[in-house]
Each structure stands twice: as structure tokens, then as C-alpha cells.
Design an enzyme around this catalytic site. Structure first.
Site, PDB file in Angstrom:
ATOM      1  N   ASN A 120      37.422  43.779  41.156  1.00  0.00           N
ATOM      2  CA  ASN A 120      38.623  44.566  41.388  1.00  0.00           C
ATOM      3  C   ASN A 120      39.251  45.215  39.966  1.00  0.00           C
ATOM      4  O   ASN A 120      40.374  44.941  39.457  1.00  0.00           O
ATOM      5  CB  ASN A 120      39.520  43.571  41.995  1.00  0.00           C
ATOM      6  CG  ASN A 120      40.802  44.390  42.725  1.00  0.00           C
ATOM      7  OD1 ASN A 120      42.102  44.446  42.277  1.00  0.00           O
ATOM      8  ND2 ASN A 120      40.475  44.837  43.697  1.00  0.00           N
ATOM      9  N   GLY A 151      43.364  41.628  42.002  1.00  0.00           N
ATOM     10  CA  GLY A 151      43.408  42.078  40.689  1.00  0.00           C
ATOM     11  C   GLY A 151      44.130  43.362  40.409  1.00  0.00           C
ATOM     12  O   GLY A 151      44.896  43.901  40.957  1.00  0.00           O
ATOM     13  N   ARG A 178      43.183  46.419  40.526  1.00  0.00           N
ATOM     14  CA  ARG A 178      43.379  47.807  41.310  1.00  0.00           C
ATOM     15  C   ARG A 178      44.371  47.286  42.556  1.00  0.00           C
ATOM     16  O   ARG A 178      45.061  48.250  43.009  1.00  0.00           O
ATOM     17  CB  ARG A 178      42.113  48.137  42.043  1.00  0.00           C
ATOM     18  CG  ARG A 178      41.979  49.242  42.878  1.00  0.00           C
ATOM     19  CD  ARG A 178      40.461  49.482  43.541  1.00  0.00           C
ATOM     20  NE  ARG A 178      40.635  50.735  44.213  1.00  0.00           N
ATOM     21  CZ  ARG A 178      40.812  51.133  45.437  1.00  0.00           C
ATOM     22  NH1 ARG A 178      41.461  50.166  46.243  1.00  0.00           N
ATOM     23  NH2 ARG A 178      40.578  52.123  45.685  1.00  0.00           N
ATOM     24  N   CYS A 179      44.264  46.026  42.890  1.00  0.00           N
ATOM     25  CA  CYS A 179      45.263  45.453  43.927  1.00  0.00           C
ATOM     26  C   CYS A 179      46.610  45.770  43.541  1.00  0.00           C
ATOM     27  O   CYS A 179      47.476  46.111  44.538  1.00  0.00           O
ATOM     28  CB  CYS A 179      44.905  44.074  44.536  1.00  0.00           C
ATOM     29  SG  CYS A 179      43.466  43.931  45.199  1.00  0.00           S
ATOM     30  N   MET A 180      47.070  45.622  42.365  1.00  0.00           N
ATOM     31  CA  MET A 180      48.328  45.705  41.991  1.00  0.00           C
ATOM     32  C   MET A 180      48.906  46.918  41.375  1.00  0.00           C
ATOM     33  O   MET A 180      49.824  47.215  40.991  1.00  0.00           O
ATOM     34  CB  MET A 180      48.487  44.858  40.600  1.00  0.00           C
ATOM     35  CG  MET A 180      48.100  43.406  40.899  1.00  0.00           C
ATOM     36  SD  MET A 180      48.703  41.993  39.490  1.00  0.00           S
ATOM     37  CE  MET A 180      47.476  42.647  38.234  1.00  0.00           C
TER      38      MET A 180
END
Length: 406
Positions: free
Chosen positions: A345, A388, A390-392
Site C-alpha cells: 500500500n 498504509g 495510500r489508504c491514508m
């Protein structure tokens, strides 16, 4: 202000983050499972890690916007305040008496304090009740540790509740009950905040389940959409129709993924780190397939072809001979560990430049050997919600890929 995203790797200009706050402190061993966290994070350290993440982005010229700040500014707009308050009060679990008490409580809060409540929730003991302001039967029967308004600890993962395709925003439809109120906040920001006035939408939260972590902008005009635990086939079809109708893409690859916690979104097993390169979990790379969806002619239904191996279908759609594949880890055990720790991620800041968690040592080494610069950040506490870099992050502005690649 023009917001535009046509790829995963065009140089990042502006990003939306949410700095973790009191909502994380609401997590306990009693509620962390229902609120989708695998552990109880150390809030102070999580904030330090997030601040370092934001600082790393700024050091590379990225404008960082904070969701809580935008929400407070949005709540200064009377119509937005009334709408979001009404949505919270509409919850059937409150009952009439408690609903009136909550309405009274919220009425006297300024926009910043109201934003705090909408994000961090309102605990049973925080509500002002007394002989002249009874809470009623519902409040009386609640445990003193229960929440009148639930907190939103997953707001940290701004990627899931909205995504940009070209110059349009999609506010998604989150599958898990613990997260569904997130999109009411995001939706209001995009409709009422002065920065976003006039923005056109390509998806709305009342549509079929679709989450941003399942959508990859592989190249201008080419999307991949994972279907599994969070995004349904109906959501993928609806996005396809909306995107085709708006002329935002010519091909969409629909990618079935295992309906498991470790692979909840497509971006937990695959992210892009260059215009022709993906970082991919090797344990499933050869098994991943895709259905190619192409717009129908003259109002006809979209055409569906396949399945075909994902990497082959993606390369064909992107007009490449083949995609370069960089493996997570070096061996099956390391790959499994680092995939669980969000090694896949990554957030690309530009072609061949990405952010990843420092603990994924082997994956980061693999990236460096492949010519990808890695900005390594700490994430021991941030990762407790299974997400990770990208998710945040929700990119709002990226350079068109043709400019970034040049």
C-alpha cells in the site's frame, strides 16, 4: 480551484488527509473489533507518525489539506450545518427524548466544536442531562461507556470515502456500518465548502457499495476496480456506467479479490509506482484475473469480456507490451508478513517516487533495486486499522501523467 487526477503516479500536487485525534482514544477492547481496528493504537505516537507523513509530503511540494479543518469550515455554512445535524439526529437508535437532548447539545457548539463531535462522537457521560433535562428511557438504559454518537476512527483512511477521476469527485458508498457516516461528512465538504463549490460528482453515497481503496487509476482512461469484501459487483458496474457516461474512461478492469481482512481492498495487494510498474503481492499475482468492461455504443449496456490474467489485461488496456512487476518481499513468508503490514500500500508522489512504511524492509529494498525511490515513514500505530500511505491519502490534484512522465 481546479482539482484533477488522471493516474496513480502523476506528480502529486494536493492531498486530503485526516490527522488522527480523539476518535482514536475512543477505541477500547470492547469496541475495537466493531470499529474495524485490529489493535488499540497509542494515540500520541499515531499523531507523531501522521505528522511525519504529512511533513514528508510537504517536503516534496505537496499541499496538505486536513479533513477536520475543511469540515469545521463547511459547518460554518448554515445549510451544511443543518443538513449534517439532521442526519445525525435521524438515527433510529436515539428515540424522541434523547434526540431532543442531543439536538439541544449540538445547537450551542461552534463549527469547530461541532466538527469534533461529528468525528470523535458523543459519549453517554458527555451529554448534559438532569432533572430539568431528562435523557429519557434510551439514555437511562445505555451503559455509561456507550456512545450517543459513535466515533469515526477510520476517518484516518481518507482514500475510501472519496476519489477523483479527472475533474470529478466520487463520494463512495462504504460497506461497513461503522464507516457509513464518514461519507455524509465528505459529501457535505465537497458540496458546501467554498474550495469545492461547483464540483461535479461521478458517484454518490446512496449508490451501490464502492470504496476508494478498490479503485486504481492505472492510466488516463483506464481504471481497475476490485470487488470483494467492500466493493460489490453492482458497485463496480455502477461506477463503470457513471464513468463512461461522463467520458472519463474508455476501459475498466473489474478484478475479483478474496473477501478477507488481509485483502479488503485492491490496493492492499497492488499499487502503482511508475507509469508502467506495479508493486504486487506475489502470492496472488499469477492468480489475479480481470474482466474488461468497455462502454456500449449508442446507449447500449457496457460490454464485458474475459476473464483474463490481470497483468495481461492491464497492459493491453494501457497500451503497453507488459507491466513491470515488483514483488512484495523476497520469499513467500516475508511477502505474507509485509503484505499484512501494508507493504503493497504505497503512495506514489511522482513516477518512481513513493511513500511506504519503514517496517517493510524487504519490499522497500525491492523497490529501490527496481529504480523506485522510497520515502520510508513510521507506521507502527497508524497501521493498526489496516491501512498504509495510500489508504491514508486522497489525492485531489496530480499533474497529468504526460507532464509528470516527461
Amino acid at each position: 480551484m481546479t482539482h484533477y487526477v488522471d493516474s496513480e503516479v502523476g506528480r502529486l500536487g494536493t492531498v486530503l488527509l485526516h490527522r488522527p485525534g480523539p476518535e482514536l482514544a475512543r477505541l477500547t477492547p470492547r469496541n475495537n473489533d466493531s470499529l474495524l481496528f485490529d489493535a488499540i493504537p497509542w494515540v500520541g505516537r499515531a499523531q507523531e507518525e501522521h505528522d511525519a507523513f504529512a511533513s514528508a509530503l510537504r517536503s516534496r511540494g505537496v499541499e496538505v489539506l486536513y479533513l477536520a479543518t475543511l469540515l469545521a469550515e463547511t459547518l460554518a455554512v448554515p445549510d451544511a450545518r443543518a443538513e449534517l445535524t439532521d442526519l445525525v439526529l435521524r438515527s433510529p437508535r436515539l428515540g424522541d427524548t434523547l434526540r431532543r437532548r442531543v439536538a439541544d447539545h449540538l445547537t450551542y457548539l461552534d463549527p469547530a466544536a461541532l466538527a469534533d463531535v461529528f468525528v470523535a462522537g458523543l459519549a453517554h457521560e458527555e451529554l448534559r442531562v438532569g432533572p430539568d433535562r431528562p435523557g429519557g428511557l434510551v439514555w437511562t438504559l445505555m451503559d455509561r461507556h456507550d456512545f450517543v454518537i459513535d466515533p469515526l476512527p477510520n476517518l484516518l483512511f481518507t482514500r475510501d470515502s472519496s476519489l477523483w477521476i479527472g475533474d470529478r469527485v466520487g463520494v463512495t458508498s462504504l460497506a461497513m456500518p461503522a464507516r457509513r457516516r464518514e461519507t455524509t461528512l465528505t459529501d457535505a465538504i465537497y458540496r458546501y465548502h467554498p474550495r469545492f463549490v461547483g464540483t461535479e460528482f461521478v458517484y454518490h453515497p446512496e449508490l451501490e457499495h464502492l470504496e476508494g481503496g478498490d479503485v486504481l487509476l492505472l492510466a488516463p482512461g483506464v481504471l481497475a476496480v476490485g470487488v470483494g469484501e467492500r466493493t460489490t459487483p453492482a458497485g463496480a458496474e455502477r461506477l463503470s456506467r457513471q464513468v463512461f457516461a461522463a467520458g472519463l474512461a474508455h476501459t475498466i478492469l473489474v478484478v475479483p479479490i478474496a473477501q478477507e481482512r488481509a485483502t479488503m481492498h485492491l490496493d492492499t495487494v497492488c499499487t502503482m509506482v511508475d507509469a508502467d510498474a506495479v508493486l504486487m503481492y506475489p502470492n496472488i499475482a499469477s492468480e489475479l484475473s480481470a474482466y474488461t468492461v468497455i462502454a456500449g455504443a449508442d446507449g447500449e449496456d457496457p460490454r464485458v469480456d474475459g476473464p483474463a490474467p490481470f497483468l495481461r489485461a492491464a497492459a493491453d488496456a494501457m497500451d503497453l507490451d507488459q507491466l513491470r512487476v515488483i514483488d512484495t518481499g523476497l520469499d513467500p513468508v516475508t511477502a505474507e508478513r509485509e503484505q499484512w503490514d501494508d507493504g503493497n500500500n504505497t503512495l506514489a508522489l511522482a513516477p518512481r517516487l513513493c511513500v511506504g512504511y519503514e517496517r517493510n524492509v524487504e519490499t522497500n529494498a525491492q523497490l529501490e533495486r527496481a529504480g523506485i525511490e522510497v520515502i520510508a515513514i513510521a507506521g507502527s500505530e497508524l497501521g493498526s486499522g489496516r491501512g498504509g500511505p495510500r489508504c491514508m491519502s486522497c489525492p485531489l490534484v496530480r499533474e497529468p501523467l504526460s507532464l509528470s512522465a516527461g
